[in-house]
Motif scaffolding. Structure first.
Motif, PDB file in Angstrom:
ATOM      1  N   ALA A  26       0.823  -1.205   0.000  1.00  0.00           N
ATOM      2  CA  ALA A  26       0.000   0.000   0.000  1.00  0.00           C
ATOM      3  C   ALA A  26       0.862   1.263   0.000  1.00  0.00           C
ATOM      4  CB  ALA A  26      -0.933  -0.003   1.195  1.00  0.00           C
ATOM      5  N   GLY A  27       1.949   1.236   0.743  1.00  0.00           N
ATOM      6  CA  GLY A  27       2.822   2.410   0.817  1.00  0.00           C
ATOM      7  C   GLY A  27       3.416   2.739  -0.532  1.00  0.00           C
ATOM      8  N   GLU A  28       3.932   1.702  -1.193  1.00  0.00           N
ATOM      9  CA  GLU A  28       4.532   1.926  -2.512  1.00  0.00           C
ATOM     10  C   GLU A  28       3.473   2.397  -3.508  1.00  0.00           C
ATOM     11  OE1 GLU A  28       7.377  -0.555  -5.595  1.00  0.00           O
ATOM     12  OE2 GLU A  28       5.456  -1.429  -5.026  1.00  0.00           O
ATOM     13  N   GLY A  29       2.273   1.779  -3.449  1.00  0.00           N
ATOM     14  CA  GLY A  29       1.192   2.155  -4.354  1.00  0.00           C
ATOM     15  C   GLY A  29       0.819   3.627  -4.191  1.00  0.00           C
ATOM     16  N   ARG A  30       0.719   4.070  -2.945  1.00  0.00           N
ATOM     17  CA  ARG A  30       0.357   5.466  -2.670  1.00  0.00           C
ATOM     18  C   ARG A  30       1.422   6.427  -3.227  1.00  0.00           C
ATOM     19  NH1 ARG A  30      -2.995   7.759   1.181  1.00  0.00           N
ATOM     20  NH2 ARG A  30      -3.314   5.747   2.182  1.00  0.00           N
ATOM     21  N   GLU A  31       2.665   6.051  -3.022  1.00  0.00           N
ATOM     22  CA  GLU A  31       3.770   6.900  -3.513  1.00  0.00           C
ATOM     23  C   GLU A  31       3.739   7.044  -5.034  1.00  0.00           C
ATOM     24  OE1 GLU A  31       7.912   5.779  -2.502  1.00  0.00           O
ATOM     25  OE2 GLU A  31       7.116   5.921  -0.439  1.00  0.00           O
ATOM     26  N   ILE A  32       3.577   5.900  -5.714  1.00  0.00           N
ATOM     27  CA  ILE A  32       3.536   5.936  -7.186  1.00  0.00           C
ATOM     28  C   ILE A  32       2.347   6.772  -7.641  1.00  0.00           C
ATOM     29  CG2 ILE A  32       3.247   4.538  -9.275  1.00  0.00           C
ATOM     30  CD1 ILE A  32       4.586   2.224  -7.686  1.00  0.00           C
ATOM     31  N   TYR A  33       1.228   6.588  -6.923  1.00  0.00           N
ATOM     32  CA  TYR A  33       0.029   7.343  -7.287  1.00  0.00           C
ATOM     33  C   TYR A  33       0.301   8.849  -7.209  1.00  0.00           C
ATOM     34  CZ  TYR A  33      -4.579   9.229  -7.618  1.00  0.00           C
ATOM     35  OH  TYR A  33      -5.639   9.973  -8.057  1.00  0.00           O
ATOM     36  N   GLN A  34       0.848   9.283  -6.090  1.00  0.00           N
ATOM     37  CA  GLN A  34       1.068  10.725  -5.919  1.00  0.00           C
ATOM     38  C   GLN A  34       2.057  11.262  -6.953  1.00  0.00           C
ATOM     39  OE1 GLN A  34      -0.875  12.530  -4.390  1.00  0.00           O
ATOM     40  NE2 GLN A  34      -1.866  11.166  -2.917  1.00  0.00           N
ATOM     41  N   LYS A  35       3.035  10.464  -7.296  1.00  0.00           N
ATOM     42  CA  LYS A  35       4.062  10.922  -8.229  1.00  0.00           C
ATOM     43  C   LYS A  35       3.551  10.973  -9.679  1.00  0.00           C
ATOM     44  CE  LYS A  35       8.846  10.051  -9.508  1.00  0.00           C
ATOM     45  NZ  LYS A  35       9.754   8.946  -9.711  1.00  0.00           N
ATOM     46  N   HIS A  36       2.778   9.938 -10.094  1.00  0.00           N
ATOM     47  CA  HIS A  36       2.461   9.822 -11.520  1.00  0.00           C
ATOM     48  C   HIS A  36       0.989  10.040 -11.876  1.00  0.00           C
ATOM     49  CE1 HIS A  36       6.428   8.356 -12.591  1.00  0.00           C
ATOM     50  NE2 HIS A  36       6.370   7.478 -11.597  1.00  0.00           N
ATOM     51  N   CYS A  37       0.090   9.859 -10.947  1.00  0.00           N
ATOM     52  CA  CYS A  37      -1.337   9.811 -11.309  1.00  0.00           C
ATOM     53  C   CYS A  37      -2.140  10.994 -10.765  1.00  0.00           C
ATOM     54  CB  CYS A  37      -1.982   8.516 -10.808  1.00  0.00           C
ATOM     55  SG  CYS A  37      -0.915   7.054 -10.913  1.00  0.00           S
ATOM     56  N   ALA A  38      -1.684  11.542  -9.634  1.00  0.00           N
ATOM     57  CA  ALA A  38      -2.485  12.540  -8.910  1.00  0.00           C
ATOM     58  C   ALA A  38      -2.789  13.769  -9.760  1.00  0.00           C
ATOM     59  CB  ALA A  38      -1.768  12.943  -7.619  1.00  0.00           C
ATOM     60  N   GLU A  39      -1.864  14.151 -10.629  1.00  0.00           N
ATOM     61  CA  GLU A  39      -2.105  15.381 -11.408  1.00  0.00           C
ATOM     62  C   GLU A  39      -3.379  15.284 -12.252  1.00  0.00           C
ATOM     63  OE1 GLU A  39       0.225  15.942 -15.107  1.00  0.00           O
ATOM     64  OE2 GLU A  39       1.579  14.405 -14.294  1.00  0.00           O
ATOM     65  N   CYS A  40      -3.721  14.109 -12.712  1.00  0.00           N
ATOM     66  CA  CYS A  40      -4.949  13.973 -13.514  1.00  0.00           C
ATOM     67  C   CYS A  40      -6.113  13.386 -12.713  1.00  0.00           C
ATOM     68  CB  CYS A  40      -4.703  13.083 -14.725  1.00  0.00           C
ATOM     69  SG  CYS A  40      -3.615  13.831 -15.934  1.00  0.00           S
ATOM     70  N   HIS A  41      -5.809  12.466 -11.791  1.00  0.00           N
ATOM     71  CA  HIS A  41      -6.903  11.793 -11.078  1.00  0.00           C
ATOM     72  C   HIS A  41      -7.188  12.420  -9.712  1.00  0.00           C
ATOM     73  CE1 HIS A  41      -7.569   8.559 -13.999  1.00  0.00           C
ATOM     74  NE2 HIS A  41      -6.270   8.581 -14.192  1.00  0.00           N
ATOM     75  N   GLY A  42      -6.422  13.457  -9.354  1.00  0.00           N
ATOM     76  CA  GLY A  42      -6.696  14.194  -8.112  1.00  0.00           C
ATOM     77  C   GLY A  42      -5.905  13.653  -6.932  1.00  0.00           C
ATOM     78  N   ALA A  43      -5.382  14.573  -6.108  1.00  0.00           N
ATOM     79  CA  ALA A  43      -4.573  14.174  -4.950  1.00  0.00           C
ATOM     80  C   ALA A  43      -5.368  13.288  -4.003  1.00  0.00           C
ATOM     81  CB  ALA A  43      -4.062  15.412  -4.224  1.00  0.00           C
ATOM     82  N   GLU A  44      -6.688  13.495  -3.934  1.00  0.00           N
ATOM     83  CA  GLU A  44      -7.552  12.682  -3.064  1.00  0.00           C
ATOM     84  C   GLU A  44      -8.288  11.606  -3.866  1.00  0.00           C
ATOM     85  OE1 GLU A  44      -7.385  13.231   0.180  1.00  0.00           O
ATOM     86  OE2 GLU A  44      -6.032  14.929  -0.203  1.00  0.00           O
ATOM     87  N   LEU A  45      -7.836  11.340  -5.085  1.00  0.00           N
ATOM     88  CA  LEU A  45      -8.445  10.364  -6.006  1.00  0.00           C
ATOM     89  C   LEU A  45      -9.846  10.761  -6.465  1.00  0.00           C
ATOM     90  CD1 LEU A  45      -6.597   8.680  -3.780  1.00  0.00           C
ATOM     91  CD2 LEU A  45      -7.350   6.739  -5.127  1.00  0.00           C
ATOM     92  N   GLN A  46     -10.147  12.057  -6.291  1.00  0.00           N
ATOM     93  CA  GLN A  46     -11.513  12.520  -6.570  1.00  0.00           C
ATOM     94  C   GLN A  46     -11.776  12.721  -8.053  1.00  0.00           C
ATOM     95  OE1 GLN A  46      -9.006  14.350  -5.513  1.00  0.00           O
ATOM     96  NE2 GLN A  46      -9.115  16.445  -6.269  1.00  0.00           N
ATOM     97  N   GLY A  47     -10.730  12.649  -8.877  1.00  0.00           N
ATOM     98  CA  GLY A  47     -10.917  12.853 -10.312  1.00  0.00           C
ATOM     99  C   GLY A  47     -10.555  14.259 -10.724  1.00  0.00           C
ATOM    100  N   GLY A  48     -10.390  14.444 -12.018  1.00  0.00           N
ATOM    101  CA  GLY A  48     -10.029  15.741 -12.591  1.00  0.00           C
ATOM    102  C   GLY A  48     -10.097  15.545 -14.087  1.00  0.00           C
ATOM    103  N   LEU A  49      -8.979  15.696 -14.773  1.00  0.00           N
ATOM    104  CA  LEU A  49      -8.937  15.337 -16.187  1.00  0.00           C
ATOM    105  C   LEU A  49      -9.222  13.837 -16.336  1.00  0.00           C
ATOM    106  CD1 LEU A  49      -8.184  15.958 -19.169  1.00  0.00           C
ATOM    107  CD2 LEU A  49      -5.812  15.491 -18.559  1.00  0.00           C
TER     108      LEU A  49
END
Ligand code: HEC
Length: 476
Positions: A26-49
Motif C-alpha cells: 500500500a505504501g509503494e502504491g500510494r507513492e507511485i500514485y502521488q508521483k504519476h497519477c495525482a495530477e490527472c486523477h486528483g490528490a484525493e483520487l476525486q478525479g479531474g482530467l
C-alpha cells in the motif's frame, strides 16, 4: 512430447499468475500514485482530467487484472497514458492495488444513469424499457409494437409496447448451456416473416456428458422455428457441427446471424479457443458461414469444391465475431470480432477471404507474450479498423432509420469492456470518424435500430433494455 507440453503449461501458469497475485504494498502504491497519477486523477483520487477512483465506476473494465492492463497499455484517443515504459509490472500492480482499495473503502454511491446525454449532433433521451432480464443478448422487431428478446440464460421473451412479457416462450431446446460466454444468443426474423413466421436462433448446444467427461462438450448451433400461442414449434436445425468438433470450453461461440438482401443467411462461429483451427478449412470454428435459410448450401459457396472443407464456410481466419451487419448501400456483410488483448477488428467480409487470425493480428496474449510478429501478410485481409487495446467490441448495426437523419449509414458499435456505444462514420472502406455516444451505464451487448427509427441498446451488468431518441434535431 508429454514432457514438453507439461513445461509449456507450467510456464503459462507462471506468466499469467503475475498480474493476478495482487499483494500490493500500500505504501509503494500510494507513492507511485502521488508521483504519476495525482495530477490527472486528483490528490484525493476525486478525479479531474482523469476519472474519480472513489465512485465505483470502472468505465474501462473492473477487477485488478483488467485495471492493471488499462494502466499498463493506456486508453487510446483519451489522455490516459500507457505506463508500460515508465513503471514495472510490479509497480503497476502496487498502484492498482492502492486505487482499488480506496474505491472499495469509499462511501460514495455511483452516479445515477443520466436521462439525457449530449453528443456531437444530437441530444439523446435515454429511456429504460426493462431491467427485469438476467442477461439480454439480442432483440428482433416484428413491428413497431412487438419484438422478441433473447436472454442468455436460455429464455426467449416477447416485448409488447416496450414491456417484456412475463411469460417466456415455452418449448425451446433443453440443451442450451449457459456458462461464461455460452447461452441462448442471437434472434433474427426471416426477411419474409410476415408470410412465413420463421424465427432464427443461435445458441451454445451441449451434448449429453460422457462418463469420463468432467464437463459436457458444446458448440454453436443454428435453428429456426415458429411461435404459436406462446410455444416454440416447427423447429428445424439449420447448422450443427459433427460431434467431434464440440469442446468443453465455454468461450468464443461467435453466434451472430444476419441476412443479406438476396436472402442468404450468414452466421459466425468463434475459434472456440483453438486459434490455429481458424485457418483449418476442415473445421467449422473461426469462420463466417453462409447458408440458404432452410439450411441448404448455396451452389456458389467458395469452398464447395475444396476437398475436406466444410461447405458452409464463406470466410475464415476469425477469432470471435460477435457482430454482423449488412451495409445499407453496398448490401455486403461487415463484421466485428474480439481480438485478444488488442486487435479487436472491424472487417468487410467477402467470399473466400482469409482474415488472418492467428497468423496476423494487432493483438497480444493476455500474458503479455506476442501471438504473431505479423500484422499483415500477402493473401490475408487487413481490418477496416482495429481497436488496440481491446474495447471488447460486440454488436454492430448500420443506422438506416429516419429519426437520426444526421447518422444515416453510420455504424453503431457496442463495447463490453469499455462499456460504451460508438458511432463510426465510414467512407468506402475507411473509418473517418469515431464518436463515443454513451458511456458509464454497463456492458453494451447489442444495438438495434427499431422500425420507429429509435436505437435499442441491450446492456449487461446491469441488465437493461434502453431506447434512445433524439431530443432536438439540430442537424437540419
Ligand atoms: C495526463 C493525465 C493522466 C494521467 C497522468 C493518468 N491518467 Fe489515468 N486516465 C486519464 C484519463 C483522461 C482517463 C479517462 C477518463 C474518461 O473516462 O474519460 C483515465 C482513466 C484511467 C483509468 C480507467 C478508469 C475507469 O473508469 O475504468 C484508470 C484505471 C487509470 N486512469 C489509472 C491511472 C493510473 C494508475 C495512473 C498513474 C500511474 C494514471 N491513470 C495517470 C488521464 C490520466
Amino acid at each position: 512430447m508429454n514432457f514438453l507440453a507439461g513445461i509449456n503449461v507450467a510456464l503459462f501458469a507462471f506468466v499469467i499468475a503475475i498480474p493476478t497475485m495482487v499483494q500490493a504494498d500500500a505504501g509503494e502504491g500510494r507513492e507511485i500514485y502521488q508521483k504519476h497519477c495525482a495530477e490527472c486523477h486528483g490528490a484525493e483520487l476525486q478525479g479531474g482530467l482523469g476519472s474519480s477512483f472513489l465512485d465505483h465506476v470502472w468505465n474501462y473494465g473492473e477487477g485488478p487484472r483488467t485495471i492493471w492492463m488499462t494502466v499498463k497499455y493506456g486508453i487510446p484517443n483519451l489522455e490516459m497514458p500507457a505506463w508500460k515504459d515508465v513503471l514495472s509490472d510490479g509497480e503497476i500492480k502496487s498502484v492498482v492495488g492502492f486505487i482499488v482499495a480506496q474505491d472499495k473503502n469509499s462511501a460514495l454511491v455511483p452516479p445515477p444513469m443520466p436521462e439525457q446525454v449530449k453528443t456531437e449532433i444530437y441530444g439523446l433521451a435515454l429511456e429504460v424499457l426493462d431491467d427485469s432480464l438476467d442477461e439480454p443478448w439480442s432483440i428482433a422487431f416484428i413491428n413497431k409494437t412487438q419484438a422478441l428478446v433473447t436472454d442468455k440464460t436460455g429464455k426467449l421473451y416477447q416485448m409488447l409496447n416496450g414491456k417484456i412479457q412475463k411469460d417466456f416462450i415455452r418449448g425451446l431446446p433443453q440443451d442450451i448451456t449457459n456458462i461464461n460466454q455460452a447461452g441462448l444468443l442471437d434472434v433474427v426474423l426471416d426477411p419474409d416473416y410476415a408470410d412465413n413466421g420463421w424465427i432464427y436462433l443461435s445458441y451454445s448446444q451441449e451434448l449429453a456428458k460422457a462418463k469420463d467427461e468432467k464437463r459436457a462438450r458444446a458448440m454453436t448451433r443454428i435453428i429456426r422455428g415458429r411461435i404459436k400461442d406462446g410455444n416454440w414449434i416447427d423447429q428445424q436445425i439449420l447448422f450443427e457441427a459433427p460431434e467431434e468438433f464440440y469442446s468443453t470450453t465455454r468461450h468464443h461461440f461467435g453466434s451472430r446471424i444476419v441476412f443479406d438482401e438476396q436472402g442468404y443467411l450468414y452466421f459466425s462461429v468463434g475459434d472456440r479457443g483453438a486459434k490455429e483451427q481458424a485457418q483449418d478449412m476442415s473445421r467449422p470454428n473461426g469462420k463466417i458461414h453462409r447458408i440458404h435459410k432452410d439450411g441448404s448450401i448455396p451452389k456458389d459457396n467458395p469452398f464447395l469444391n475444396q476437398r475436406g472443407a466444410i461447405p458452409s464456410i464463406f470466410s475464415f481466419g476469425h477469432r470471435n465475431p460477435q457482430g454482423l451487419a449488412t451495409h445499407p448501400v453496398t448490401k455486403e456483410v461487415w463484421s466485428t470480432e474480439h481480438g485478444p488483448m488488442g486487435g479487436d477488428e472491424l472487417n468487410h467480409i467477402r467470399s473466400a477471404k482469409n482474415f488472418g487470425w492467428p497468423e496476423i493480428t494487432y493483438g497480444i496474449n493476455y500474458d503479455g507474450n506476442i501471438i504473431s510478429a505479423f500484422t499483415e501478410k500477402d493473401g490475408m485481409e487487413q481490418p477496416v479498423h482495429h481497436w488496440t487495446p481491446s474495447i471488447a467490441v460486440c454488436d454492430i448495426n448500420f443506422y438506416a432509420g429516419d429519426l437520426f437523419s444526421g447518422w444515416k449509414n453510420n455504424l453503431l458499435v457496442t463495447s463490453l469492456k469499455y462499456r460504451d456505444l460508438r458511432r463510426l462514420v465510414i467512407e468506402g472502406d475507411k473509418v473517418v470518424h469515431e464518436e463515443v455516444l454513451l458511456r458509464g451505464i454497463g456492458r453494451m451487448r447489442s444495438v438495434t435500430v427499431g422500425p420507429d427509427g429509435a436505437i435499442y441498446v441491450l446492456v449487461n451488468e446491469p441488465s437493461l433494455i434502453l431506447r434512445l431518441t433524439p431530443i432536438v434535431d439540430n442537424k437540419d
